[in-house]
Design a protein around this motif. Sequence first.
Motif, PDB file in Angstrom:
ATOM      1  N   ILE A 104       5.668  58.018  32.401  1.00  0.00           N
ATOM      2  CA  ILE A 104       7.146  57.954  32.388  1.00  0.00           C
ATOM      3  C   ILE A 104       7.807  56.960  31.641  1.00  0.00           C
ATOM      4  O   ILE A 104       7.631  55.756  31.707  1.00  0.00           O
ATOM      5  N   GLY A 105       8.668  57.597  30.558  1.00  0.00           N
ATOM      6  CA  GLY A 105       9.484  56.348  29.779  1.00  0.00           C
ATOM      7  C   GLY A 105      10.563  55.834  30.493  1.00  0.00           C
ATOM      8  O   GLY A 105      11.105  56.282  31.094  1.00  0.00           O
ATOM      9  N   LEU A 106      10.381  54.385  30.556  1.00  0.00           N
ATOM     10  CA  LEU A 106      11.440  53.558  31.058  1.00  0.00           C
ATOM     11  C   LEU A 106      12.233  52.959  30.069  1.00  0.00           C
ATOM     12  O   LEU A 106      11.837  51.976  29.291  1.00  0.00           O
ATOM     13  N   GLY A 107      13.519  53.376  29.786  1.00  0.00           N
ATOM     14  CA  GLY A 107      14.536  52.672  28.892  1.00  0.00           C
ATOM     15  C   GLY A 107      14.746  51.411  29.318  1.00  0.00           C
ATOM     16  O   GLY A 107      14.739  50.873  30.431  1.00  0.00           O
ATOM     17  N   VAL A 108      15.268  50.461  28.559  1.00  0.00           N
ATOM     18  CA  VAL A 108      15.654  49.271  28.782  1.00  0.00           C
ATOM     19  C   VAL A 108      16.662  48.877  29.948  1.00  0.00           C
ATOM     20  O   VAL A 108      16.825  47.870  30.671  1.00  0.00           O
ATOM     21  N   ASN A 109      17.449  49.857  30.033  1.00  0.00           N
ATOM     22  CA  ASN A 109      18.364  50.006  31.412  1.00  0.00           C
ATOM     23  C   ASN A 109      17.918  50.506  32.500  1.00  0.00           C
ATOM     24  O   ASN A 109      18.570  50.585  33.418  1.00  0.00           O
ATOM     25  N   ALA A 110      16.669  51.195  32.478  1.00  0.00           N
ATOM     26  CA  ALA A 110      15.988  51.743  33.574  1.00  0.00           C
ATOM     27  C   ALA A 110      15.188  51.079  34.489  1.00  0.00           C
ATOM     28  O   ALA A 110      14.720  51.354  35.586  1.00  0.00           O
ATOM     29  N   TYR A 111      15.058  49.686  34.238  1.00  0.00           N
ATOM     30  CA  TYR A 111      13.952  48.831  34.610  1.00  0.00           C
ATOM     31  C   TYR A 111      14.750  47.387  34.845  1.00  0.00           C
ATOM     32  O   TYR A 111      15.402  47.083  33.938  1.00  0.00           O
ATOM     33  N   GLY A 148      12.528  45.674  26.109  1.00  0.00           N
ATOM     34  CA  GLY A 148      12.349  46.484  25.843  1.00  0.00           C
ATOM     35  C   GLY A 148      11.877  47.835  26.545  1.00  0.00           C
ATOM     36  O   GLY A 148      11.724  47.752  27.760  1.00  0.00           O
ATOM     37  N   ASP A 149      11.704  48.806  26.000  1.00  0.00           N
ATOM     38  CA  ASP A 149      11.234  50.044  26.494  1.00  0.00           C
ATOM     39  C   ASP A 149       9.846  50.012  27.148  1.00  0.00           C
ATOM     40  O   ASP A 149       9.069  49.405  26.591  1.00  0.00           O
ATOM     41  N   ALA A 150       9.631  50.268  28.296  1.00  0.00           N
ATOM     42  CA  ALA A 150       8.480  50.338  29.233  1.00  0.00           C
ATOM     43  C   ALA A 150       7.862  51.840  29.472  1.00  0.00           C
ATOM     44  O   ALA A 150       8.626  52.583  28.915  1.00  0.00           O
ATOM     45  N   LYS A 151       6.888  51.642  30.270  1.00  0.00           N
ATOM     46  CA  LYS A 151       6.298  53.180  30.464  1.00  0.00           C
ATOM     47  C   LYS A 151       5.510  52.967  31.686  1.00  0.00           C
ATOM     48  O   LYS A 151       4.735  51.915  32.094  1.00  0.00           O
ATOM     49  N   LEU A 163       4.431  46.823  29.890  1.00  0.00           N
ATOM     50  CA  LEU A 163       5.832  46.222  29.590  1.00  0.00           C
ATOM     51  C   LEU A 163       5.560  45.329  28.343  1.00  0.00           C
ATOM     52  O   LEU A 163       4.547  44.857  28.002  1.00  0.00           O
ATOM     53  N   PRO A 164       6.530  45.503  27.718  1.00  0.00           N
ATOM     54  CA  PRO A 164       6.663  44.751  26.166  1.00  0.00           C
ATOM     55  C   PRO A 164       7.183  43.305  26.534  1.00  0.00           C
ATOM     56  O   PRO A 164       8.138  43.239  27.215  1.00  0.00           O
ATOM     57  N   ILE A 165       6.456  42.003  25.937  1.00  0.00           N
ATOM     58  CA  ILE A 165       6.729  40.890  26.097  1.00  0.00           C
ATOM     59  C   ILE A 165       7.006  40.256  24.691  1.00  0.00           C
ATOM     60  O   ILE A 165       6.014  40.058  24.127  1.00  0.00           O
ATOM     61  N   LYS A 166       8.290  39.788  24.733  1.00  0.00           N
ATOM     62  CA  LYS A 166       8.579  39.538  23.177  1.00  0.00           C
ATOM     63  C   LYS A 166       8.507  37.900  23.456  1.00  0.00           C
ATOM     64  O   LYS A 166       9.227  37.382  24.214  1.00  0.00           O
TER      65      LYS A 166
END
Length: 378
Positions: A104-111, A148-151, A163-166
Amino acid sequence: MQMAETVVLKLRSPGKTKREWLDQTAARFRQGVQLGLDAALRMRTASRARIHVACYGAIRSIGLPSDYARMAVNQAVALARSHFGLRKAKRKARPPKLVKSQGIGLGVNAYKIVGTTLRVSTAAKRRYLWFPLSVPERWKGRLQDVHGDAKLFKRGNDWFVMLPIKPSSTPTVCDGGREPTVIGVDLGLVRLAVAKTPDGVRIWNGKPIRHRREHLAALRRRYQRHRRTDRVRAQKGKERRWMRDVNHKVSRELVDLATRYPNPVIALESLHGIRDRLRGSKRFNRMLASWAFRQLASFIEYKAARAGVRVLYVDPRGTSRKCPRCSHATRANRPQQGLFRCVACGYQGNADVVGAINIAAAALEVLRHGPPDTARSA
């Protein structure tokens, strides 16, 4: 360019209701990606705008919220671009097929990450599901950098989130008032990496890695010949995880080496499209296809960013054929794979070391006179 690390965390024992939501949403997301992919293949396009217009409404109609629908379109676009890219390169390319574990793709505003808990939005307005995460101690202090976008994806009976960690920006070590110390790095198959420093040369031997991969490939062929698909499945992912660990160690050692010098700059070749440019025997093509050079380069980038070390990409053309003494460049300078011998001045040395020297020289030229169109700075 700011690189993002990726961390995979396990969802801690979601209840029956949450598992049902995850399974249903994953099925709808896979259906949405399929709708986008069908539209791309039907229109023979990889344009994000055209695919979005053609399928976004249909994806929303199956019950996916807007941010999930956007991620489904993005995944369909990525699959379409990969497919049409292979066809453009005149390589065999069957229409892409979706696997059941599409995730399931998680947009930046979905989580949102709240402490050590994942909050995800649902189709109902202002209704969220909360998933406690199993977070190792070394990651607890860095979850505030998630962006950022997660999954979400399923492995066996367990659910995980990627999760993307910048990393927070670190002041660069480079001082514009002093001459930079350029470390040229040549990546390859026989030698995984060769770094030219002011004090000498550091080599990471790639032969043991190549031999192990050849052994694993031979095992897979033997299992497939005897129809032992269960043994093939048991090996799935092991080689990839092992190679990822190797790349992490090599990139860490390389960045640590760079930080020993004042104003360090790591110079790498821009190897974009190398798999399409280089073709050889079946064995060579298999080794090239499994060579995780882009992963190694990305690990170097984000580790260097955290250490405040600049990474510079240079044009790879001529770096393996140009003489570092007289600058004469010709294919005849490479009589053997590992040997460099200049036909003009007689200079002789290891081909990979010569490549690292030329990469460092090209990067220094970019730093002094500005980047040409083919150079890229990270």
